[in-house]
Design a protein around this motif. Sequence first.
Motif, PDB file in Angstrom:
ATOM      1  N   GLY A  19       0.948  -0.961  -0.070  1.00 24.30           N
ATOM      2  CA  GLY A  19      -0.155   0.086   0.171  1.00 24.30           C
ATOM      3  C   GLY A  19       0.844   1.293  -0.326  1.00 24.30           C
ATOM      4  N   MET A  20       1.602   0.984   0.423  1.00 22.31           N
ATOM      5  CA  MET A  20       2.763   2.353   1.174  1.00 22.31           C
ATOM      6  C   MET A  20       3.825   2.120   1.217  1.00 22.31           C
ATOM      7  SD  MET A  20       1.417   3.906   4.836  1.00 22.31           S
ATOM      8  CE  MET A  20       3.081   4.932   4.359  1.00 22.31           C
ATOM      9  N   ALA A  25      10.155   4.339   0.852  1.00 22.91           N
ATOM     10  CA  ALA A  25      10.899   4.851   1.039  1.00 22.91           C
ATOM     11  C   ALA A  25      11.242   6.138   0.915  1.00 22.91           C
ATOM     12  CB  ALA A  25      10.886   3.750  -0.656  1.00 22.91           C
ATOM     13  N   MET A  26      10.668   6.901   0.246  1.00 17.64           N
ATOM     14  CA  MET A  26      10.418   7.596   0.356  1.00 17.64           C
ATOM     15  C   MET A  26      11.202   8.716   1.483  1.00 17.64           C
ATOM     16  SD  MET A  26       8.094  10.705  -1.559  1.00 17.64           S
ATOM     17  CE  MET A  26       7.047  10.639  -0.333  1.00 17.64           C
ATOM     18  N   ASP A  32      13.648  10.492   7.352  1.00 23.24           N
ATOM     19  CA  ASP A  32      12.622  10.553   8.157  1.00 23.24           C
ATOM     20  C   ASP A  32      12.435   9.432   9.137  1.00 23.24           C
ATOM     21  OD1 ASP A  32      11.761  13.057   8.297  1.00 23.24           O
ATOM     22  OD2 ASP A  32      10.062  12.409   6.612  1.00 23.24           O
ATOM     23  N   ASP A  33      12.076   9.145  10.894  1.00 20.62           N
ATOM     24  CA  ASP A  33      12.764   7.853  11.262  1.00 20.62           C
ATOM     25  C   ASP A  33      10.541   7.516  11.018  1.00 20.62           C
ATOM     26  OD1 ASP A  33      14.798   8.136  12.649  1.00 20.62           O
ATOM     27  OD2 ASP A  33      13.661   8.754  14.526  1.00 20.62           O
ATOM     28  N   VAL A  34      11.596   5.891  10.088  1.00 18.08           N
ATOM     29  CA  VAL A  34       9.852   4.832   9.618  1.00 18.08           C
ATOM     30  C   VAL A  34       9.828   4.129   9.826  1.00 18.08           C
ATOM     31  CG1 VAL A  34       8.197   4.509   7.635  1.00 18.08           C
ATOM     32  CG2 VAL A  34       9.890   6.277   7.737  1.00 18.08           C
ATOM     33  N   GLU A 165      10.500   6.519  -6.022  1.00 19.55           N
ATOM     34  CA  GLU A 165      10.765   5.004  -5.350  1.00 19.55           C
ATOM     35  C   GLU A 165      10.387   4.016  -5.842  1.00 19.55           C
ATOM     36  OE1 GLU A 165      13.196   5.381  -3.093  1.00 19.55           O
ATOM     37  OE2 GLU A 165      13.298   7.570  -3.464  1.00 19.55           O
ATOM     38  N   GLN A 166       9.776   4.094  -6.450  1.00 21.86           N
ATOM     39  CA  GLN A 166       8.430   2.390  -7.256  1.00 21.86           C
ATOM     40  C   GLN A 166       9.963   1.930  -7.782  1.00 21.86           C
ATOM     41  OE1 GLN A 166       5.506   2.926  -8.023  1.00 21.86           O
ATOM     42  NE2 GLN A 166       5.230   0.305  -8.808  1.00 21.86           N
TER      43      GLN A 166
END
Length: 234
Positions: A19-20, A25-26, A32-34, A165-166
């Motif tokens: 979904g995201m 990745a972006m 950023d902290d993901v 980022e695909q």
Amino acid sequence: MSKMTILCIGAHPDDVEIGMGGTTAMHTKKGDDVYVCSLTKGELSSNGTVETRQREAEAAATQLKVTGRYQLHFPDRGISSDHHEYIVLLDMIRQVKPDVVFAPYFEDRHPDHSACSELVRQAVFDAGIKKYPEVQHPSFKVDSFFYYFINGFDVPDFYLDISSEQERKEGALLCYESQFVLQAESVATPLTEGYIESVRSRDAMFGKQAGVRYAEGFKSAAPLVLASIPKRRA
């Protein structure tokens, strides 16, 4: 712009990537902290063992360069706020202190995705209740809560351009070989029948609507408020 903390929650390993994955990745590329969290281990999946899927999830997390991955222990097809793991989820949100939380959109053919959507909505709310019992960390109010699409889609409230980022998103999906690649020991499912290609097609369709090559679409749990009128190319 200040650094963000983002928490992406799915029912199963691979939900967030579907979904995201591009958005994930972006934002990791931006610094950023993901964090990615799976509520279940997908133990009822037609293909792949729990152990295999955990290895695949770790590989996908490495591909997307996420800050951390959480694996909770809700039973597959048994996601409920009555389960004892709900307190673990609630405490995790308070510990991570995310600026933004993402969950699957509730209109989806898989009941676990809908259940995850509702459970996370409740948890985001309960994380802000100071007197909620049995939780170790202090209360925390999440600023923003958004939904991403897995199997279905609706008219998004906003899009994010993931054109750059695909390829990395699809690389993360290919880490889940047991789910998306039909092998000698596996059975045919909707996931093994060109699923990654269908995800790419949806991202391309959203991209066309947004005026970019590839995009991911999102729904907002609350009305969006803009600081000013955004520019939109013709």
